[in-house]
Design a protein around this motif. Structure first.
Motif, PDB file in Angstrom:
ATOM      1  N   ASP A  35      29.867  57.632  34.287  1.00  0.00           N
ATOM      2  CA  ASP A  35      28.894  57.656  33.317  1.00  0.00           C
ATOM      3  C   ASP A  35      29.532  56.970  31.972  1.00  0.00           C
ATOM      4  O   ASP A  35      29.234  56.210  31.106  1.00  0.00           O
ATOM      5  CB  ASP A  35      28.098  58.769  33.019  1.00  0.00           C
ATOM      6  CG  ASP A  35      27.318  59.030  34.025  1.00  0.00           C
ATOM      7  OD1 ASP A  35      26.787  58.135  34.704  1.00  0.00           O
ATOM      8  OD2 ASP A  35      26.624  60.156  33.920  1.00  0.00           O
ATOM      9  N   GLN A  36      30.921  57.665  31.704  1.00  0.00           N
ATOM     10  CA  GLN A  36      31.880  57.644  30.357  1.00  0.00           C
ATOM     11  C   GLN A  36      33.185  57.291  31.249  1.00  0.00           C
ATOM     12  O   GLN A  36      33.632  57.892  32.069  1.00  0.00           O
ATOM     13  CB  GLN A  36      31.393  58.426  29.559  1.00  0.00           C
ATOM     14  CG  GLN A  36      30.222  58.556  28.870  1.00  0.00           C
ATOM     15  CD  GLN A  36      29.319  59.655  29.522  1.00  0.00           C
ATOM     16  OE1 GLN A  36      29.651  60.564  30.346  1.00  0.00           O
ATOM     17  NE2 GLN A  36      27.983  59.173  29.404  1.00  0.00           N
TER      18      GLN A  36
ATOM     19  N   LYS B 130      37.605  56.833  29.660  1.00  0.00           N
ATOM     20  CA  LYS B 130      38.258  56.495  28.532  1.00  0.00           C
ATOM     21  C   LYS B 130      39.758  55.993  29.095  1.00  0.00           C
ATOM     22  O   LYS B 130      40.151  56.690  30.110  1.00  0.00           O
ATOM     23  CB  LYS B 130      38.613  57.639  27.513  1.00  0.00           C
ATOM     24  CG  LYS B 130      39.595  57.460  26.415  1.00  0.00           C
ATOM     25  CD  LYS B 130      40.604  58.687  26.273  1.00  0.00           C
ATOM     26  CE  LYS B 130      41.458  58.449  25.260  1.00  0.00           C
ATOM     27  NZ  LYS B 130      42.824  58.950  25.435  1.00  0.00           N
TER      28      LYS B 130
ATOM     29  N   TYR C  89      37.439  52.977  25.190  1.00  0.00           N
ATOM     30  CA  TYR C  89      36.419  53.851  25.685  1.00  0.00           C
ATOM     31  C   TYR C  89      34.932  53.237  26.101  1.00  0.00           C
ATOM     32  O   TYR C  89      34.828  51.895  25.320  1.00  0.00           O
ATOM     33  CB  TYR C  89      35.696  54.633  24.360  1.00  0.00           C
ATOM     34  CG  TYR C  89      36.792  55.647  23.796  1.00  0.00           C
ATOM     35  CD1 TYR C  89      36.811  56.828  24.080  1.00  0.00           C
ATOM     36  CD2 TYR C  89      37.955  54.912  22.817  1.00  0.00           C
ATOM     37  CE1 TYR C  89      37.908  57.945  23.473  1.00  0.00           C
ATOM     38  CE2 TYR C  89      38.820  55.802  22.485  1.00  0.00           C
ATOM     39  CZ  TYR C  89      38.787  57.249  22.634  1.00  0.00           C
ATOM     40  OH  TYR C  89      39.824  58.002  22.154  1.00  0.00           O
TER      41      TYR C  89
ATOM     42  N   ASP D 152      31.008  53.254  27.906  1.00  0.00           N
ATOM     43  CA  ASP D 152      29.643  54.373  28.554  1.00  0.00           C
ATOM     44  C   ASP D 152      28.837  53.448  29.091  1.00  0.00           C
ATOM     45  O   ASP D 152      28.096  52.641  28.756  1.00  0.00           O
ATOM     46  CB  ASP D 152      28.906  54.661  27.196  1.00  0.00           C
ATOM     47  CG  ASP D 152      28.097  55.988  27.500  1.00  0.00           C
ATOM     48  OD1 ASP D 152      27.097  55.868  28.661  1.00  0.00           O
ATOM     49  OD2 ASP D 152      27.805  57.083  27.099  1.00  0.00           O
TER      50      ASP D 152
ATOM     51  N   ASN E 217      33.700  60.729  31.993  1.00  0.00           N
ATOM     52  CA  ASN E 217      32.547  61.503  31.969  1.00  0.00           C
ATOM     53  C   ASN E 217      32.558  62.628  30.914  1.00  0.00           C
ATOM     54  O   ASN E 217      32.217  63.888  30.819  1.00  0.00           O
ATOM     55  CB  ASN E 217      31.980  62.300  33.272  1.00  0.00           C
ATOM     56  CG  ASN E 217      31.941  61.513  34.165  1.00  0.00           C
ATOM     57  OD1 ASN E 217      31.175  60.270  34.226  1.00  0.00           O
ATOM     58  ND2 ASN E 217      32.043  61.917  35.604  1.00  0.00           N
TER      59      ASN E 217
ATOM     60  N   PRO F 230      30.862  62.262  27.290  1.00  0.00           N
ATOM     61  CA  PRO F 230      30.236  61.434  26.255  1.00  0.00           C
ATOM     62  C   PRO F 230      30.602  61.397  24.937  1.00  0.00           C
ATOM     63  O   PRO F 230      30.853  62.381  24.488  1.00  0.00           O
ATOM     64  CB  PRO F 230      28.608  62.095  26.594  1.00  0.00           C
ATOM     65  CG  PRO F 230      29.064  63.129  27.109  1.00  0.00           C
ATOM     66  CD  PRO F 230      30.127  63.201  27.785  1.00  0.00           C
ATOM     67  N   LYS F 231      30.324  60.076  24.325  1.00  0.00           N
ATOM     68  CA  LYS F 231      30.477  60.068  22.735  1.00  0.00           C
ATOM     69  C   LYS F 231      29.108  59.828  22.181  1.00  0.00           C
ATOM     70  O   LYS F 231      28.104  59.339  22.699  1.00  0.00           O
ATOM     71  CB  LYS F 231      31.402  59.008  22.480  1.00  0.00           C
ATOM     72  CG  LYS F 231      32.984  59.369  22.906  1.00  0.00           C
ATOM     73  CD  LYS F 231      33.465  60.222  22.318  1.00  0.00           C
ATOM     74  CE  LYS F 231      34.976  60.303  22.720  1.00  0.00           C
ATOM     75  NZ  LYS F 231      35.941  61.474  21.872  1.00  0.00           N
TER      76      LYS F 231
ATOM     77  N   TYR G 121      30.720  54.373  18.976  1.00  0.00           N
ATOM     78  CA  TYR G 121      30.526  52.967  19.442  1.00  0.00           C
ATOM     79  C   TYR G 121      30.386  52.030  18.446  1.00  0.00           C
ATOM     80  O   TYR G 121      30.163  50.994  18.867  1.00  0.00           O
ATOM     81  CB  TYR G 121      29.796  53.091  20.931  1.00  0.00           C
ATOM     82  CG  TYR G 121      30.275  53.935  21.926  1.00  0.00           C
ATOM     83  CD1 TYR G 121      31.449  53.264  22.715  1.00  0.00           C
ATOM     84  CD2 TYR G 121      29.983  55.021  22.498  1.00  0.00           C
ATOM     85  CE1 TYR G 121      32.170  53.991  23.738  1.00  0.00           C
ATOM     86  CE2 TYR G 121      30.249  55.754  23.390  1.00  0.00           C
ATOM     87  CZ  TYR G 121      31.331  55.094  24.031  1.00  0.00           C
ATOM     88  OH  TYR G 121      31.999  56.031  25.172  1.00  0.00           O
TER      89      TYR G 121
END
Length: 826
Positions: free
Chosen positions: A137-138, A140, A197, A199, A372, A374-375, A380
């Motif tokens: 999902d995410q 970095k 990063y 998502d 995984n 999340p931000k 973003y």
């Protein structure tokens, strides 16, 4: 003594080459024909290449190997002993096998049926959105990127050239390319460290630059002109990969089956994963395709390794080679992540093997993946114009600790070499010349003179025209800039001028204040969408070559005060206050209008104050620089433009009240691999009474050149309108059709077709206001025309033929025209 010196020299050479093996040569069959795409590897290693379409190969290793293994489907494998160091000009003959079982040999065009390579390819298509970063999902990761320029094909005659007299020390940094086997001299390097990063759920992506280091010769617009093309974003799983404004078909594309041949060549364990090796090569020449091979896992169908080499016959200019390597690491049993990406381009005027050129190389290494986490959405949100000076001034200790790959000896020497070169006047002159050609400006201290390409011009009012201009220039990130020009017409014997100042008050949201004044002669009505660029001047105003009479020019005195702001990335808002006076520049042309309803009084000069509000959105636009002026990386982005203008009668003795609304939309789109379609739509309406000087004019084209968004068969002022709608389509096939035509394919010509039309009306009130003697004609029945052209003639010339589709019975109507344009395009 000679023997001692020879022994010492031999010992030094042995030391320098003992830890390196270089091999090059040609692979042939028993009949002397080259074998393309054969595997050539060092024995008991993963290091190797495939031969090119002429059977030629070259590569090298930092390790010491004693045996070379050559194999190809349908032939017996050969092992060749190697000596230490360089093994060049090898001639290797493969014998066709006689004991192969259950092996299908593909030669020439491979079948699209019963081909195991295509079965694997279809599995790749099914899983491509389930591999790598798409599994999370995410994500970095940390990224290190290195961009380098090298002069290549360095030989003794090149080094002894008088050009390099006094600069011989630079040749201490000569190296040999592991890809091409050619010698090269590094001349530029740029390094950066970033955090990336993403998502996948929200489809968000952000890259934060942590450090950047330059060799010292990358601060000018001339250098940036070339560097920008190395920053292409591509994903090998995409259908098309964009390089140098061209869309290449990816070998993993769903359309690849129609343009590539695929051969299942081998299988083996790589990092404890069983992988298949598939060789691919183009079905036809002259198309934008690659050749190479890739290794793909047998369960996840994720790519483990891939290399791509642009076909030498690909329809692309000034680039002799494009070579890409990508390597993926296995994070666990099911996750394959990009570890290293290497891209090399060989810029050259000729595609001949012996021609000299410049390598442009980019190496990207990523590591330290985190998943995984999340931000928030605001994280973003892209900074509009973030510039941190500390990012560009990291100490050497930082780079020693944070480089993911150490610089080799020659790369490390670039910084020192270029520092020394800056003290050599001859090199500075060579560099300045390249910068002038790239930017169009001549830099003297902190002032740029130019643009040099607009120095000379001609029109029927001014006759021969000469122009001298300049701008302040302290660097690409200048927060303020003053620029101006003066011009003189030898027929009207008048001086003209323009001056403008711009100051970026707030860099974070690009709040820019501007002021300027221009007094000049120009051709009005060459664009439906108006511009408040105080120094803007259309090509039609001073074309060196024009068709027909071109005396309908206007003397303009324009003063503007405005500001612009970019609150969100690629979204700008502008407001301007302008005051202008307009009058005819020729006794044979009139802007007269009636000042009263009885049509008893006539005025020849228009005085008008106006406030203009503009909103502009350019999604996916990429720029270079952080200053008041920026450079576009390319123009393949959509543009949406909305403008509202209000004229105020009585303000500064202004003559008219009116409101003007305009909308512009331009969209480039890739059409299934058949090139790019450019669609342009414009519409607008004027509310209120205005004279000819403020009226909308359908843009004609009386030059011999292609001018975007004009009509090739219209003269200036053929049509006027106070409300209009215009639609243009232009498709660039990029040689896709000609590549299928024998004898034409070798010319690398490119096809262009287009059609454009406009509808418009003029209100009765504005017709009654007209005293110019010009008969107002609006394209109420839709004016349209179409054109077809051939581009890339001699790599620089485009010729279009245009035909008129309507209003054929207008007096002096042109029904056919030829237009041309020149340019250096990839």
């Amino acid at each position: 003594m000679k023997q001692v010196l020879f022994a010492i020299l031999f010992f030094l050479i042995t030391l320098l080459t003992s830890a390196q093996t270089k091999v090059g040569g040609k692979v042939l069959d028993e009949f002397g024909d080259p074998i393309a795409f054969a595997n050539v590897v060092f024995k008991n290693s993963k290091e190797g290449v495939i031969t090119n379409e002429n059977g030629i190969f070259y590569f090298e290793s930092d390790q010491d190997y004693s045996t070379l293994v050559i194999s190809f489907v349908g032939f017996e494998t050969q092992e060749i002993p190697l000596k230490k160091g360089l093994n060049s000009n090898l001639k290797i003959v493969l014998i066709q096998g006689t004991t192969l079982k259950e092996v299908v040999v593909y030669t020439g065009k491979t079948s699209k049926k019963n081909n195991p390579a295509l079965d694997i390819l279809r599995k790749i298509w099914e899983r491509k959105r389930k591999n790598g970063l798409y599994m999370f999902d995410q994500y970095k990761y940390d990224k290190y990127e290195k961009v380098e320029f090298d002069m290549n094909t360095i030989d003794s005659s090149f080094m002894s050239s008088k050009v390099f007299k006094g600069m011989e020390f630079i040749f201490d940094n000569i190296d040999t390319s592991r890809i091409t086997g050619k010698t090269f001299l590094p001349i530029f390097i740029n390094e950066s460290v970033s955090e990336v990063y993403g998502d996948n759920v929200k489809k968000k992506h952000k890259e934060i630059l942590k450090a950047n280091k330059n060799s010292g010769f990358g601060n000018g617009d001339g250098v940036n002109t070339f560097i920008k093309d190395l920053y292409a974003d591509y994903n090998i799983y995409d259908n098309y990969l964009k390089f140098f404004d061209k869309d290449f078909v990816s070998p993993l594309s769903r359309t690849g089956i129609h343009v590539y041949n695929y051969v299942l060549n081998d299988s083996m364990f790589i990092d404890n994963k069983w992988c298949y090796n598939i060789v691919y090569y183009p079905r036809r020449k002259n198309e934008l395709t690659f050749k190479g091979d890739f290794w793909v896992n047998d369960t996840t169908f994720a790519i483990k390794k891939i290399n791509l080499e642009a076909s030498k016959s690909a329809n692309i200019n000034w680039v002799k080679e494009i070579y890409i390597e990508q390597e993926f690491e296995v994070l666990n049993d099911s996750v394959f992540l990009l570890k290293r990406d290497y891209m090399m381009s060989d810029f050259s005027f000729s595609k001949k093997e012996e021609s000299k050129g410049v390598y442009g190389k980019r190496t990207t290494v990523v590591k330290n993946h985190v998943f995984n986490e999340p931000k928030e959405d605001k994280f973003y949100r892209q900074e509009v114009n973030f510039y941190d000076n500390s990012v560009f001034n990291k100490p050497e200790e930082f780079w020693q600790e944070n480089r993911f790959e150490k610089l080799n000896e020659n790369e490390a020497g670039i910084y020192k070499m270029l520092d020394t070169l800056q003290t050599v006047p001859k090199f500075k002159r060579i560099y300045d010349l390249a910068t002038i050609l790239g930017s169009g400006y001549i830099q003297v201290g902190n002032v740029d003179f130019g643009p040099i390409f607009s120095t000379f011009g001609y029109n029927d009012v001014e006759g021969q025209r000469i122009r001298i201009g300049g701008r302040t220039y302290f660097g690409p990130h200048d927060k303020w800039r003053i620029q101006g020009y003066t011009a003189y017409g030898f027929r009207d014997q008048q001086f003209k001028y323009g001056i403008s100042g711009r100051w970026m008050v707030n860099p974070n949201n690009r709040l820019i204040l501007s002021v300027g004044n221009r007094r000049d002669v120009e051709q009005m009505g060459v664009s439906l969408t108006t511009s408040n660029d105080v120094l803007g001047r259309s090509f039609a105003s001073s074309a060196l070559f024009a068709s027909g009479v071109n005396n309908q020019l206007t003397s303009v005195n324009l003063t503007t005060l405005g500001f612009e702001i970019e609150p969100l990335k690629n979204f700008t808002f502008q407001t301007n206050f302008t005051y202008r006076t307009l009058k005819s520049a020729s006794s044979e042309f009139s802007l007269d209008y009636y000042t009263d309803i009885t049509q008893s009084e006539i005025k020849s000069e228009v005085k008008q104050s106006e406030i203009n509000l503009v909103a502009e959105y350019t999604p996916k636009r990429k720029t270079l620089g952080y200053g008041v002026d920026r450079m576009d990386v390319d123009f393949n982005y959509a543009r949406v433009f909305l403008s509202y203008s209000n004229g105020f009668k009585g303000v500064l003795d202004s003559d008219f009240n009116y409101q003007k609304l305009q909308f512009y939309y331009r969209q480039p789109a890739l059409v299934g691999g058949f090139g790019r379609l450019f669609t342009t739509f414009e519409t607008g309406k004027i509310f209120g009474e205005v004279p000819l000087g403020l009226m909308g004019v359908i843009p004609g084209n009386q030059s011999w050149f292609v001018i975007e968004n004009t009509y090739n068969l219209l003269n200036y002022y053929d049509f006027v309108a106070d409300e209009y709608a215009s639609l243009h389509f232009e498709h660039h096939f990029n040689g896709r059709l000609f590549s299928r035509v024998p004898y034409l394919r070798k010319l690398n010509l490119r096809e262009i077709v287009g059609i454009k039309g406009v509808y418009g009306r003029v209100s009765d009130r504005n017709k009654l206001l007209n005293a110019s003697g010009l008969n107002y004609i609006a394209p109420e029945d839709v004016y349209w025309e179409y054109h077809a052209g051939i581009g890339n003639i001699f790599k620089v010339l485009r010729i279009d033929c245009a035909w008129r589709g309507s209003y054929l019975d207008m007096p002096d109507a042109r029904k056919f025209a030829v237009r041309a344009s020149f340019g250096f395009y990839f």
